[in-house]
Design a protein around this motif. Structure first.
Motif, PDB file in Angstrom:
ATOM      1  N   ALA A  11       0.843  -1.209   0.000  1.00  0.00           N
ATOM      2  CA  ALA A  11       0.000   0.000   0.000  1.00  0.00           C
ATOM      3  C   ALA A  11       0.872   1.251   0.000  1.00  0.00           C
ATOM      4  N   VAL A  12       1.563   1.429  -1.118  1.00  0.00           N
ATOM      5  CA  VAL A  12       2.484   2.553  -1.240  1.00  0.00           C
ATOM      6  C   VAL A  12       2.314   3.147  -2.634  1.00  0.00           C
ATOM      7  N   ARG A  13       2.477   4.460  -2.721  1.00  0.00           N
ATOM      8  CA  ARG A  13       2.388   5.115  -4.031  1.00  0.00           C
ATOM      9  C   ARG A  13       3.640   5.974  -4.199  1.00  0.00           C
ATOM     10  N   GLY A  14       4.668   5.381  -4.754  1.00  0.00           N
ATOM     11  CA  GLY A  14       5.929   6.086  -4.894  1.00  0.00           C
ATOM     12  C   GLY A  14       6.130   6.730  -6.251  1.00  0.00           C
ATOM     13  N   GLY A  15       5.462   6.211  -7.290  1.00  0.00           N
ATOM     14  CA  GLY A  15       5.664   6.723  -8.636  1.00  0.00           C
ATOM     15  C   GLY A  15       5.527   8.234  -8.765  1.00  0.00           C
ATOM     16  N   VAL A  45      16.968  16.491  -2.128  1.00  0.00           N
ATOM     17  CA  VAL A  45      17.243  15.286  -1.346  1.00  0.00           C
ATOM     18  C   VAL A  45      16.039  14.359  -1.438  1.00  0.00           C
ATOM     19  N   PHE A  46      16.290  13.103  -1.756  1.00  0.00           N
ATOM     20  CA  PHE A  46      15.222  12.097  -1.782  1.00  0.00           C
ATOM     21  C   PHE A  46      15.382  11.171  -0.586  1.00  0.00           C
ATOM     22  N   PHE A  47      14.290  10.959   0.164  1.00  0.00           N
ATOM     23  CA  PHE A  47      14.364  10.113   1.361  1.00  0.00           C
ATOM     24  C   PHE A  47      13.250   9.082   1.362  1.00  0.00           C
ATOM     25  N   SER A  48      13.536   7.945   1.986  1.00  0.00           N
ATOM     26  CA  SER A  48      12.532   6.890   2.127  1.00  0.00           C
ATOM     27  C   SER A  48      13.005   5.906   3.187  1.00  0.00           C
ATOM     28  N   PRO A  49      12.088   5.366   3.984  1.00  0.00           N
ATOM     29  CA  PRO A  49      12.493   4.333   4.937  1.00  0.00           C
ATOM     30  C   PRO A  49      12.928   3.037   4.262  1.00  0.00           C
ATOM     31  N   ALA A  50      12.563   2.875   2.985  1.00  0.00           N
ATOM     32  CA  ALA A  50      12.982   1.686   2.234  1.00  0.00           C
ATOM     33  C   ALA A  50      14.406   1.875   1.715  1.00  0.00           C
ATOM     34  N   ALA A  51      15.205   0.830   1.818  1.00  0.00           N
ATOM     35  CA  ALA A  51      16.576   0.909   1.304  1.00  0.00           C
ATOM     36  C   ALA A  51      16.592   0.918  -0.218  1.00  0.00           C
ATOM     37  N   THR A  52      15.595   0.262  -0.831  1.00  0.00           N
ATOM     38  CA  THR A  52      15.467   0.235  -2.290  1.00  0.00           C
ATOM     39  C   THR A  52      14.050   0.673  -2.652  1.00  0.00           C
ATOM     40  N   ARG A  82      15.345  -3.692 -11.875  1.00  0.00           N
ATOM     41  CA  ARG A  82      16.003  -2.881 -12.894  1.00  0.00           C
ATOM     42  C   ARG A  82      15.534  -1.435 -12.841  1.00  0.00           C
ATOM     43  N   ALA A  83      14.234  -1.246 -12.615  1.00  0.00           N
ATOM     44  CA  ALA A  83      13.688   0.110 -12.550  1.00  0.00           C
ATOM     45  C   ALA A  83      14.250   0.859 -11.354  1.00  0.00           C
ATOM     46  N   VAL A  84      14.327   0.182 -10.198  1.00  0.00           N
ATOM     47  CA  VAL A  84      14.872   0.829  -8.994  1.00  0.00           C
ATOM     48  C   VAL A  84      16.312   1.254  -9.233  1.00  0.00           C
ATOM     49  N   ALA A  85      17.107   0.355  -9.798  1.00  0.00           N
ATOM     50  CA  ALA A  85      18.505   0.684 -10.075  1.00  0.00           C
ATOM     51  C   ALA A  85      18.603   1.867 -11.027  1.00  0.00           C
ATOM     52  N   GLY A  86      17.730   1.900 -12.021  1.00  0.00           N
ATOM     53  CA  GLY A  86      17.743   2.999 -12.978  1.00  0.00           C
ATOM     54  C   GLY A  86      17.344   4.322 -12.352  1.00  0.00           C
ATOM     55  N   VAL A 136       7.624   1.589 -17.647  1.00  0.00           N
ATOM     56  CA  VAL A 136       7.751   0.362 -16.866  1.00  0.00           C
ATOM     57  C   VAL A 136       6.506  -0.482 -17.120  1.00  0.00           C
ATOM     58  N   TYR A 137       6.717  -1.710 -17.569  1.00  0.00           N
ATOM     59  CA  TYR A 137       5.621  -2.647 -17.822  1.00  0.00           C
ATOM     60  C   TYR A 137       5.941  -3.943 -17.100  1.00  0.00           C
ATOM     61  N   ARG A 138       4.969  -4.453 -16.344  1.00  0.00           N
ATOM     62  CA  ARG A 138       5.220  -5.671 -15.580  1.00  0.00           C
ATOM     63  C   ARG A 138       3.945  -6.488 -15.468  1.00  0.00           C
TER      64      ARG A 138
END
Length: 376
Positions: free
Chosen positions: A156-160, A185-192, A200-204, A344-346
């Motif tokens: 239940a997250v909306r990061g896009g 500065v971009f911040f998030s409690p998630a490491a990725t 691949r999308a996260v790395a990009g 991004v298509y999945r």
């Protein structure tokens, strides 16, 4: 027959209405919502930099309802009775139905101390315009961008939209020759952050931040906000403007409705989008906790697919048939940056990641097409 009632006028609702009318021209359809309009939320990201005006994203639905022979009822749901057959409204009305589709969206979890100091783009047009006013009034400083999830329901997250807001503002600052005056500065409690998009999308995305000189503060639990600071367990970020997307939970009205809820506060749904224990009751879009992979998105495209499937299943139930339609888990999005975008298509069997300058105009074209279809 008292007909089918939809709670909400969101993407999932309009998709369900189209599907209902395609199969049945005569079944009574009622829509309960605060206003007969749809907010095209996907383009709120363009309001802060002036590419869109807020009111251009407010789509009146009166003509759409008239074309599809839909009765609109102004109000908000506040409860259910008779196992879903009766809806209670904030105006004191009770609405009977033979079948129910819940499409009333989600709400943001705003429990962090000091969260009133952060602006949330998906709160709507007013919030997007407030971000625009703050941004246009700055000549320099630090802007902190971030998002978080629901600890009880990680999906239940909306990061896009936050990635798009970040890259769009960075592009706008470069175009207006102000980039050197700003620290981003971009911040998030998630490491990725953004894992639902795929590795691949996260790395990009993280590589793009590095290339654009955007700092990151990742993997640290958020503690609180102050007017000019974001505090985490891993340190603090001084900021002149804080843009933050909290995690999502279900709509307030379902919490005491008697409907089965997920740990994160969403209405539970089975593979056919039915709410267990509630006959001829379906949930689509952000209001629901749906069966599917853990990356299944809460986005307009998924709500459209669910709305169409729920409509077909409900009509089958009303005809005495077993519902069989399953909305495919499909993530499709363009992470926009004003100067281009990443597609991004999945699905459960395929994934695709493409970058191109053409994806920005493609996203604008799709917006115009979608809104024009609603306006008729």
């Amino acid at each position: 027959m008292s007909g089918i009632t939809l709670v909400g006028s969101s993407f999932g609702a309009v998709s369900a209405i189209r599907a209902l009318r395609k199969r049945d021209a005569r079944v009574p359809i009622n829509v309960l919502a605060p206003k007969p309009e749809l907010i095209y939320n996907a383009s709120l990201i363009w309001v802060p930099t002036g590419l869109r005006r807020g009111n251009a994203l407010r789509v009146p639905l009166q003509d759409f309802f008239a074309r599809h022979n839909v009765r609109f009822i102004a109000g908000r749901a506040c409860g259910l009775e008779e196992a879903g057959r009766r809806i209670l409204t904030d105006a004191g009305q009770t609405l009977e139905n033979a079948g129910l589709i819940i499409a009333s969206g989600a709400r943001h979890i705003k429990k962090l101390p000091g969260i009133e100091h952060a602006l949330t783009i998906c709160d709507g047009i007013e919030a997007a315009e407030a971000i625009q006013a703050r941004l246009q009034g700055m000549s320099g400083g630090t802007i902190a961008f971030g998002f978080a999830g629901n600890p009880n329901e990680p999906a239940a997250v909306r990061g896009g939209p936050m990635f798009e807001l970040l890259f769009g503002i960075e592009t706008w600052l470069r175009r207006t020759r102000q980039r050197g005056n700003f620290r981003l500065v971009f911040f998030s409690p998630a490491a990725t952050p953004g894992e639902r998009l795929g590795a691949r999308a996260v790395a990009g995305l993280l590589a793009t931040m590095q290339r654009r000189g955007i700092e990151t503060h990742l993997g640290h639990k958020l503690v609180r906000f102050e007017e000019r600071a974001v505090h985490t367990e891993g340190g603090s970020i001084s900021a002149d403007l804080i843009l933050f997307m909290p995690g999502l939970t279900g709509p307030a009205w379902v919490q005491d409705s008697g409907l089965p809820l997920s740990p994160g506060g969403f209405v539970r749904a089975d593979a056919q989008l039915r709410v267990p224990g509630c006959a001829r009751c379906y949930v689509v879009g952000d209001a629901g906790s749906h069966a599917g992979p853990d990356w299944m998105p809460k986005q307009a495209h998924m709500a459209d697919l669910q709305g169409a499937a729920a409509a077909a299943n409900l009509l089958d139930e009303l005809a005495g048939k077993a519902p069989t339609q399953i909305a495919p888990a499909e993530l499709v999005c363009i992470v926009d940056s004003l100067d281009g975008g990443t597609l991004v298509y999945r699905t459960e069997t395929r994934s695709l990641l493409l970058r191109s300058r053409l994806f920005h105009p493609a996203k604008r074209w799709f917006e115009r097409r979608y809104i024009a279809a609603l306006r008729g």
